[in-house]
Design a protein around this motif. Structure first.
Motif, mmCIF file in Angstrom:
data_model
loop_
_atom_site.group_PDB
_atom_site.id
_atom_site.type_symbol
_atom_site.label_atom_id
_atom_site.label_comp_id
_atom_site.label_asym_id
_atom_site.label_seq_id
_atom_site.Cartn_x
_atom_site.Cartn_y
_atom_site.Cartn_z
ATOM 1 N N GLU A 56 0.845 -0.778 -0.273
ATOM 2 C CA GLU A 56 0.134 -0.206 0.299
ATOM 3 C C GLU A 56 0.850 1.948 -0.428
ATOM 4 O O GLU A 56 -0.008 1.931 -1.058
ATOM 5 C CB GLU A 56 -0.664 0.226 1.479
ATOM 6 N N LEU A 57 2.314 1.198 0.293
ATOM 7 C CA LEU A 57 2.901 2.156 1.028
ATOM 8 C C LEU A 57 3.344 2.011 -0.227
ATOM 9 O O LEU A 57 3.843 3.509 -0.884
ATOM 10 C CB LEU A 57 3.629 2.373 1.988
ATOM 11 N N GLN A 74 -4.555 6.216 -5.047
ATOM 12 C CA GLN A 74 -3.807 6.062 -3.382
ATOM 13 C C GLN A 74 -2.376 7.244 -3.558
ATOM 14 O O GLN A 74 -2.542 7.314 -2.385
ATOM 15 C CB GLN A 74 -3.004 4.494 -3.966
ATOM 16 N N LEU A 75 -1.554 6.814 -4.409
ATOM 17 C CA LEU A 75 0.037 8.030 -4.235
ATOM 18 C C LEU A 75 -1.490 9.505 -4.333
ATOM 19 O O LEU A 75 -0.236 9.783 -3.300
ATOM 20 C CB LEU A 75 0.146 7.735 -5.780
ATOM 21 N N ASN A 76 -2.465 9.885 -5.033
ATOM 22 C CA ASN A 76 -2.301 10.980 -4.650
ATOM 23 C C ASN A 76 -2.302 11.486 -3.711
ATOM 24 O O ASN A 76 -2.276 12.819 -3.125
ATOM 25 C CB ASN A 76 -3.247 12.247 -5.606
ATOM 26 N N ARG A 77 -2.973 10.672 -2.458
ATOM 27 C CA ARG A 77 -3.093 11.181 -0.898
ATOM 28 C C ARG A 77 -2.218 11.153 0.172
ATOM 29 O O ARG A 77 -2.134 11.454 1.098
ATOM 30 C CB ARG A 77 -4.478 9.432 -0.708
ATOM 31 N N GLN A 78 -1.126 10.226 -0.741
ATOM 32 C CA GLN A 78 0.489 10.175 0.253
ATOM 33 C C GLN A 78 0.914 11.232 0.159
ATOM 34 O O GLN A 78 0.689 12.228 -0.480
ATOM 35 C CB GLN A 78 1.562 9.066 -0.357
ATOM 36 N N GLU A 79 0.660 11.645 0.799
ATOM 37 C CA GLU A 79 1.591 12.607 1.917
ATOM 38 C C GLU A 79 3.104 12.718 2.521
ATOM 39 O O GLU A 79 3.902 13.594 1.841
ATOM 40 C CB GLU A 79 0.847 13.568 3.252
ATOM 41 N N HIS A 80 3.389 11.427 3.049
ATOM 42 C CA HIS A 80 5.316 10.746 2.147
ATOM 43 C C HIS A 80 5.645 11.033 1.152
ATOM 44 O O HIS A 80 4.528 11.325 0.363
ATOM 45 C CB HIS A 80 5.063 9.506 3.033
ATOM 46 N N ARG A 81 7.465 10.600 1.590
ATOM 47 C CA ARG A 81 8.122 10.991 -0.197
ATOM 48 C C ARG A 81 7.407 9.612 -0.340
ATOM 49 O O ARG A 81 7.253 8.566 0.141
ATOM 50 C CB ARG A 81 9.426 11.229 0.474
ATOM 51 N N ARG A 82 6.940 9.413 -1.550
ATOM 52 C CA ARG A 82 6.634 8.290 -2.689
ATOM 53 C C ARG A 82 7.403 7.461 -3.026
ATOM 54 O O ARG A 82 8.842 8.090 -4.146
ATOM 55 C CB ARG A 82 5.270 8.973 -3.876
#
Length: 306
Positions: A56-57, A74-82
């Protein structure tokens, strides 16, 4: 260049909205993909207890099992470094200056042996269902397995042995783009990355270096990615990236968000090097080296085969 197969399509990268600092992990199958994803997760979060399962990460963007729009959201919601997984060679994805691209290289013979075992661990019926294919649709046994006519097994209806599969894999003559996990495909992927290795945002990592000096390679990657890790955190992070710890946490780390593996623990089978060479005689290994020399430059092969 576009690469596609029954369950992957590099065209899903078209229009991908990159961010500053994105990390793209581009590897061949069974060449250290999940290991590198875990290393990146540990460097980004600096805690062995990840906030979510690793798939998921770090989603696999070009995998057709999960709809493209869902992966993008899913990637758009991530706030950490992708940090994003792909099995597409670098010439098949956008090379954005804001991103860093990590290519992990493994000895092709070891990769092929590991791929054979992975093929045995996949639920092909489940994959066909997820790809919306009718039940009973034939799915290739394993990218490392030879065509039926190449098998030398006494019983032509029996699955090929791992040794027969490896020998046929060495000799399989196919266009790289048509079978990226073939020997021509593997060396195509690595040759392209090798030629770009001096570019400022391209990093080439050898699987054997991860085995031999995991901490050193993790520190090198942290420096390259401009990630500061407090010195007291290093022992904990290096331990969490080790094979034993990763296998113990297979349920959260194995790349199986859709439930296509028969046994997630089996995904982390051995984690070492040399299994391919062990299966071949000296003459057979010399034949492999001759085949590889026809497909890749000498300097790459010297580095890859050490």
């Amino acid at each position: 260049m576009r690469y596609s197969s029954p369950d992957e399509d590099s065209a899903r990268w078209d229009g991908f909205p990159f961010r500053e600092g994105d990390i793209i992990i581009s590897t061949r199958s069974k060449s250290g993909t999940t290991w590198m994803q875990m290393i990146c997760a540990l460097l980004v979060f600096q805690d062995p207890e990840l906030p979510a399962p690793l798939p998921e990460l770090s989603p696999w963007l070009d995998w057709l099992i999960v709809p493209r729009d869902r992966v993008y959201a899913q990637l758009n919601r991530q706030e950490h470094r992708r940090f994003i997984k792909t099995h597409t060679p670098l010439d098949g994805i956008p090379l954005d200056p804001r991103a860093t691209y990590i290519v992990v290289a493994r000895h092709p013979l070891d990769m092929a042996v590991s791929l054979f075992h992975q093929g045995e661990n996949l639920n092909r019926e489940r994959m066909a269902q997820l790809l919306s294919e009718p039940p009973g649709t034939p799915v290739e046994r394993s990218p490392a397995a030879p065509p039926a006519e190449a098998s030398t097994a006494p019983d032509p209806t029996a699955p090929p042995s791992i040794r027969d599969s490896l020998l046929a894999w060495i000799d399989r003559d196919v266009a790289p783009a048509d079978a990226l996990d073939s020997l021509p495909g593997v060396l195509w992927h690595l040759t392209d990355a090798w030629r770009r290795r001096h570019d400022p945002n391209i990093v080439v990592v050898h699987y054997a270096d991860l085995v031999d000096d995991l901490e050193g390679e993790m520190r090198r990657l942290a420096f390259t990615l401009a990630i500061d890790v407090p010195e007291e955190r290093w022992p904990l992070l290096v331990e969490a990236a080790g094979f034993t710890q990763m296998r113990a946490r297979a349920e959260r780390l194995a790349p199986d968000p859709a439930g296509i593996m028969k046994d997630r623990n089996a995904f982390f089978r051995r984690g070492g090097s040399g299994s391919g060479r062990e299966l071949l005689t000296d003459d057979e290994f010399a034949h492999y080296e001759k085949r590889a020399a026809e497909l890749a430059p000498d300097d790459l092969l010297t580095w890859l085969h050490r």
